[in-house]
Design an enzyme around this catalytic site. Structure first.
Site, PDB file in Angstrom:
ATOM      1  N   SER A 114       0.825  -1.211   0.000  1.00  0.00           N
ATOM      2  CA  SER A 114       0.000   0.000   0.000  1.00  0.00           C
ATOM      3  C   SER A 114       0.857   1.259   0.000  1.00  0.00           C
ATOM      4  O   SER A 114       0.437   2.311   0.444  1.00  0.00           O
ATOM      5  CB  SER A 114      -0.895   0.020   1.242  1.00  0.00           C
ATOM      6  OG  SER A 114      -0.115  -0.034   2.432  1.00  0.00           O
ATOM      7  N   CYS A 115       2.094   1.155  -0.521  1.00  0.00           N
ATOM      8  CA  CYS A 115       3.011   2.290  -0.424  1.00  0.00           C
ATOM      9  C   CYS A 115       2.601   3.450  -1.310  1.00  0.00           C
ATOM     10  O   CYS A 115       3.091   4.564  -1.142  1.00  0.00           O
ATOM     11  CB  CYS A 115       4.430   1.861  -0.779  1.00  0.00           C
ATOM     12  SG  CYS A 115       4.621   1.284  -2.480  1.00  0.00           S
TER      13      CYS A 115
END
Length: 282
Positions: A114-115
């Site tokens: 989820s960067c």
């Protein structure tokens, strides 16, 4: 050390009948991983195999690739008021002279799904940091019948799941279908790290003739961990993500999803799958 399971009171309701009883739950506790004395990451895990978990995590980060690069792993003092050890902090010391990558930058690039960075950056980061290119020669060849039988064997070996129903599992199989190792954890990524870390400690990396089977879906992170350990085949009982498929295609990883009974989808690396029946038309 924290236990794998804990007991909690539960109000049980069955067909209108209400009763109180103790229930067995999987334990979940934080583990802080330090690298040469400096905090690196915190993960929520099921206690147990913590040293293997830390070692496997560092394989996936591109820090470790062989047992001789690891000097030691120890528990650090915990955070209790009386100074007693909580067994929730480990410090990994690398061998003297080992050059470390810029872990902070690389973790932001490719470890966290989820960067928020683009898929291309994630794929490039794994490709450029992988120590063990997937180049099994001759290629591992797996029959569909062999693959179809692996989920039942994984499930039969999940001892803690039988008591709690709340654990993911990951297992390594040989190309002949022999169960080599299995680990359970509240996080499927932790279960894989425990497998890879144990292989590193035993001097078995790269796992170039192994099949990795995971309970649940195949995320980019799990595909990344397979690639970083040199594993040529990743199979999952549920769906892969689009980026996991892209990574598999880029690196030569065979990726199988929806492995349920005699049914499965091969998303990449189909040259390793031996199919007896002719493919249906249309």
């Amino acid at each position: 050390m924290g236990r794998v399971t804990e007991r909690r009171r539960v109000l049980r309701i069955r067909d209108g009948a209400v009763s109180e009883r103790p229930d067995t739950l999987v334990a979940e506790e934080p583990l802080e991983i330090r690298l040469n004395g400096k905090p690196l990451a915190i993960t929520m895990r099921t206690p147990g195999d913590d040293f293997a978990l830390a070692a496997g995590f560092l394989v996936s980060e591109g820090v470790l690739g062989s047992a001789d690069e690891l000097q030691s792993i120890v528990y650090c003092a915990g955070a209790t008021a009386d100074g007693s050890n909580t067994y929730n902090v480990v410090d990994v010391k690398t061998a003297p002279g080992l050059v470390l990558p810029d872990i902070t930058l690389e973790r932001n690039v490719y470890t966290t799904s989820s960067c928020g960075l683009c898929g291309k950056a994630s794929l490039d980061a794994v490709r450029t940091t992988a120590r063990f290119p997937i180049s099994d020669a001759p290629p591992v060849r797996l029959g569909t019948e062999l693959l179809a039988g692996l989920p039942d064997r994984l499930r039969a070996a999940q001892r803690v799941f039988d008591r709690t129903g709340g654990l993911h599992a990951a297992a390594l199989f040989s190309e002949d279908g022999e169960l080599l190792d299995i680990r359970e954890d509240v996080g499927r990524h932790n279960a894989v790290d425990k497998l890879v870390g144990r292989a590193l400690q035993d001097g078995r990396l790269p796992l170039s003739r192994a099949v990795l089977l995971v309970s649940g879906r195949a995320s980019f992170e799990l595909a990344q961990k397979a690639v970083m350990a040199g594993i040529p085949v990743l199979a999952a009982v549920s769906a892969p993500s689009s980026l996991a498929v892209d990574l598999a295609a880029e690196t030569g990883l065979t990726l199988v999803g929806f492995l349920r009974g005699a049914s499965m989808n091969v998303y990449a690396g189909e040259h390793r799958i031996a199919v007896r029946a002719a493919a249906s038309q249309g």
